[in-house]
Design an enzyme around this catalytic site. Structure first.
Site, PDB file in Angstrom:
ATOM      1  N   ARG A 175      10.916  -9.022  -1.940  1.00  0.00           N
ATOM      2  CA  ARG A 175       9.937  -9.422  -0.931  1.00  0.00           C
ATOM      3  C   ARG A 175       8.742 -10.039  -1.620  1.00  0.00           C
ATOM      4  O   ARG A 175       8.139  -9.412  -2.486  1.00  0.00           O
ATOM      5  CB  ARG A 175       9.434  -8.179  -0.185  1.00  0.00           C
ATOM      6  CG  ARG A 175      10.192  -7.806   0.984  1.00  0.00           C
ATOM      7  CD  ARG A 175       9.502  -6.894   1.942  1.00  0.00           C
ATOM      8  NE  ARG A 175       8.505  -5.962   1.470  1.00  0.00           N
ATOM      9  CZ  ARG A 175       7.850  -5.141   2.265  1.00  0.00           C
ATOM     10  NH1 ARG A 175       8.075  -5.157   3.557  1.00  0.00           N
ATOM     11  NH2 ARG A 175       6.957  -4.314   1.788  1.00  0.00           N
ATOM     12  N   THR A 226       3.621 -12.903   1.449  1.00  0.00           N
ATOM     13  CA  THR A 226       4.181 -13.335   2.740  1.00  0.00           C
ATOM     14  C   THR A 226       5.162 -12.318   3.315  1.00  0.00           C
ATOM     15  O   THR A 226       5.499 -12.381   4.493  1.00  0.00           O
ATOM     16  CB  THR A 226       4.956 -14.655   2.570  1.00  0.00           C
ATOM     17  OG1 THR A 226       6.086 -14.404   1.704  1.00  0.00           O
ATOM     18  CG2 THR A 226       4.069 -15.729   1.929  1.00  0.00           C
ATOM     19  N   ASP A 276       7.210   2.786  -2.597  1.00  0.00           N
ATOM     20  CA  ASP A 276       8.041   1.676  -3.078  1.00  0.00           C
ATOM     21  C   ASP A 276       9.298   2.247  -3.719  1.00  0.00           C
ATOM     22  O   ASP A 276       9.250   2.828  -4.811  1.00  0.00           O
ATOM     23  CB  ASP A 276       7.246   0.835  -4.087  1.00  0.00           C
ATOM     24  CG  ASP A 276       7.994  -0.440  -4.475  1.00  0.00           C
ATOM     25  OD1 ASP A 276       9.183  -0.342  -4.862  1.00  0.00           O
ATOM     26  OD2 ASP A 276       7.408  -1.518  -4.377  1.00  0.00           O
ATOM     27  N   ASP A 335      10.277   0.951  -7.336  1.00  0.00           N
ATOM     28  CA  ASP A 335       9.392   1.470  -8.389  1.00  0.00           C
ATOM     29  C   ASP A 335       9.633   2.953  -8.634  1.00  0.00           C
ATOM     30  O   ASP A 335       9.642   3.410  -9.785  1.00  0.00           O
ATOM     31  CB  ASP A 335       7.923   1.236  -8.002  1.00  0.00           C
ATOM     32  CG  ASP A 335       7.490  -0.200  -8.264  1.00  0.00           C
ATOM     33  OD1 ASP A 335       8.240  -0.928  -8.938  1.00  0.00           O
ATOM     34  OD2 ASP A 335       6.410  -0.584  -7.783  1.00  0.00           O
TER      35      ASP A 335
HETATM   36  C1  PRP Z   1      12.298  -3.443  -0.925  1.00  0.00           C
HETATM   37  C2  PRP Z   1      13.517  -2.752  -0.352  1.00  0.00           C
HETATM   38  C3  PRP Z   1      14.098  -3.815   0.529  1.00  0.00           C
HETATM   39  C4  PRP Z   1      12.883  -4.538   1.041  1.00  0.00           C
HETATM   40  C5  PRP Z   1      12.617  -4.078   2.441  1.00  0.00           C
HETATM   41  O1  PRP Z   1      12.650  -4.257  -1.960  1.00  0.00           O
HETATM   42  O2  PRP Z   1      14.393  -2.274  -1.319  1.00  0.00           O
HETATM   43  O3  PRP Z   1      14.983  -4.699  -0.144  1.00  0.00           O
HETATM   44  O4  PRP Z   1      11.799  -4.159   0.196  1.00  0.00           O
HETATM   45  O5  PRP Z   1      11.579  -4.796   3.001  1.00  0.00           O
HETATM   46  P1  PRP Z   1      11.770  -5.776   4.241  1.00  0.00           P
HETATM   47  O6  PRP Z   1      12.615  -5.050   5.226  1.00  0.00           O
HETATM   48  O7  PRP Z   1      10.360  -5.981   4.729  1.00  0.00           O
HETATM   49  O8  PRP Z   1      12.386  -7.043   3.748  1.00  0.00           O
HETATM   50  P2  PRP Z   1      11.563  -5.045  -2.838  1.00  0.00           P
HETATM   51  O9  PRP Z   1      11.273  -6.384  -2.259  1.00  0.00           O
HETATM   52  O10 PRP Z   1      10.368  -4.165  -3.046  1.00  0.00           O
HETATM   53  O11 PRP Z   1      12.316  -5.331  -4.185  1.00  0.00           O
HETATM   54  P3  PRP Z   1      12.814  -4.319  -5.330  1.00  0.00           P
HETATM   55  O12 PRP Z   1      13.933  -3.506  -4.747  1.00  0.00           O
HETATM   56  O13 PRP Z   1      13.267  -5.254  -6.378  1.00  0.00           O
HETATM   57  O14 PRP Z   1      11.656  -3.468  -5.741  1.00  0.00           O
HETATM   58  N1  URA Z   2       9.981  -1.574   0.460  1.00  0.00           N
HETATM   59  C1  URA Z   2       9.779  -0.341  -0.047  1.00  0.00           C
HETATM   60  O1  URA Z   2      10.232  -0.022  -1.157  1.00  0.00           O
HETATM   61  N2  URA Z   2       9.066   0.526   0.691  1.00  0.00           N
HETATM   62  C2  URA Z   2       8.563   0.227   1.895  1.00  0.00           C
HETATM   63  O2  URA Z   2       7.915   1.077   2.525  1.00  0.00           O
HETATM   64  C3  URA Z   2       8.781  -1.066   2.399  1.00  0.00           C
HETATM   65  C4  URA Z   2       9.511  -1.945   1.668  1.00  0.00           C
END
Ligand code: PRP
Ligand code: URA
Length: 218
Positions: A113, A117, A209, A212
């Site tokens: 994400r 945005t 998160d 993380d």
């Molecule tokens: C997180 C999560 C989803 C997304 C959800 O990933 O694992 O893929 O956010 O958010 P959304 O429904 O608003 O799209 P992130 O973008 O943080 O990436 P990562 O898993 O690499 O940390």
């Molecule tokens: N992605 C995450 O990891 N946590 C949230 O709460 C939303 C998006």
């Protein structure tokens, strides 16, 4: 295992409400839960959600010779299932689901994400070539705005997939609604339906998160 469709307003959603799921989720949400335990809990809850999400798999009869006689047993029909974790956080669910379906194939979708945005940015895609023949289980612990899940489903459909389910751990109503509007054929299985998104697009109360916390990169 109890599982209930949550509300008529969210007909694609099933919340897995088993007591063990609730217990493990509370530990998962706690800010004090360390990385090692967080990773273990993600796997454990993923197994329990997968148990429910595989409940209606189609079976076919198979003849089995027991030590005593031949009988008709059952096996899951069709080609091997495909698990598709959305990188990064979906990786944390793979081992938990493989515990139930050890012969499943594993594809990967790379998406993150954009922090400003909240729009999904894709960077990797690899699934088995005979996608139309297979059942897909998309894995991502968090369904927040639904942008990532909707983009991941669109990529799977572009590759020919027609049977897709999403397994997550925590969902926001906004994300469930967005996915149902974009892809009404995709059922969602989650361990929890939380209250809402905050202004930064995080699920509240949520668990923070997920990527993380899984990989210790906070
Ligand atoms: C997180 C999560 C989803 C997304 C959800 O990933 O694992 O893929 O956010 O958010 P959304 O429904 O608003 O799209 P992130 O973008 O943080 O990436 P990562 O898993 O690499 O940390
Ligand atoms: N992605 C995450 O990891 N946590 C949230 O709460 C939303 C998006």
């Amino acid at each position: 295992m109890s599982a209930v469709p949550t509300t008529p307003a969210l007909p694609t959603l099933t919340v897995v409400e088993h007591p063990l799921v609730q217990h493990k989720l509370a530990l998962l949400r706690a800010r004090t839960t360390p990385t090692k335990q967080f990773k273990e809990l993600v796997e454990e809850v993923a197994t329990l959600v997968a148990y429910e999400a595989t409940r209606d798999l189609v079976l076919e009869p198979v003849t089995v010779d027991t030590p005593l006689e031949a009988m008709t047993g059952h096996k899951v029909a069709g080609k091997k299932l495909v698990l598709v974790p959305v990188l990064r956080a979906g990786l944390g669910m793979v081992e938990g689901v493989l515990r139930l379906v050890p012969s499943a194939r594993v594809g990967h979708i790379g998406l993150y994400r954009d922090h400003d945005t909240l729009a999904p940015v894709d960077y990797y895609f690899r699934v088995p070539g005979d996608a139309p023949m297979r059942e897909f289980f998309l894995l991502d612990p968090m369904l927040a705005t639904g942008g990532s899940a909707s983009a991941a489903v669109a990529s799977l459909k572009a590759a020919g997939a027609t049977r897709i389910r999403l397994l997550c751990l925590v969902a926001a109503p906004e994300g469930v609604g967005r996915l149902a509007a974009d892809h009404p054929d995709v059922r969602v299985f989650t361990a929890a339906l939380d209250r809402e998104l905050n202004v930064n697009g995080y699920i509240v109360p949520g668990l923070g998160d997920a990527g993380d916390r899984l990989f210790g990169t906070r």
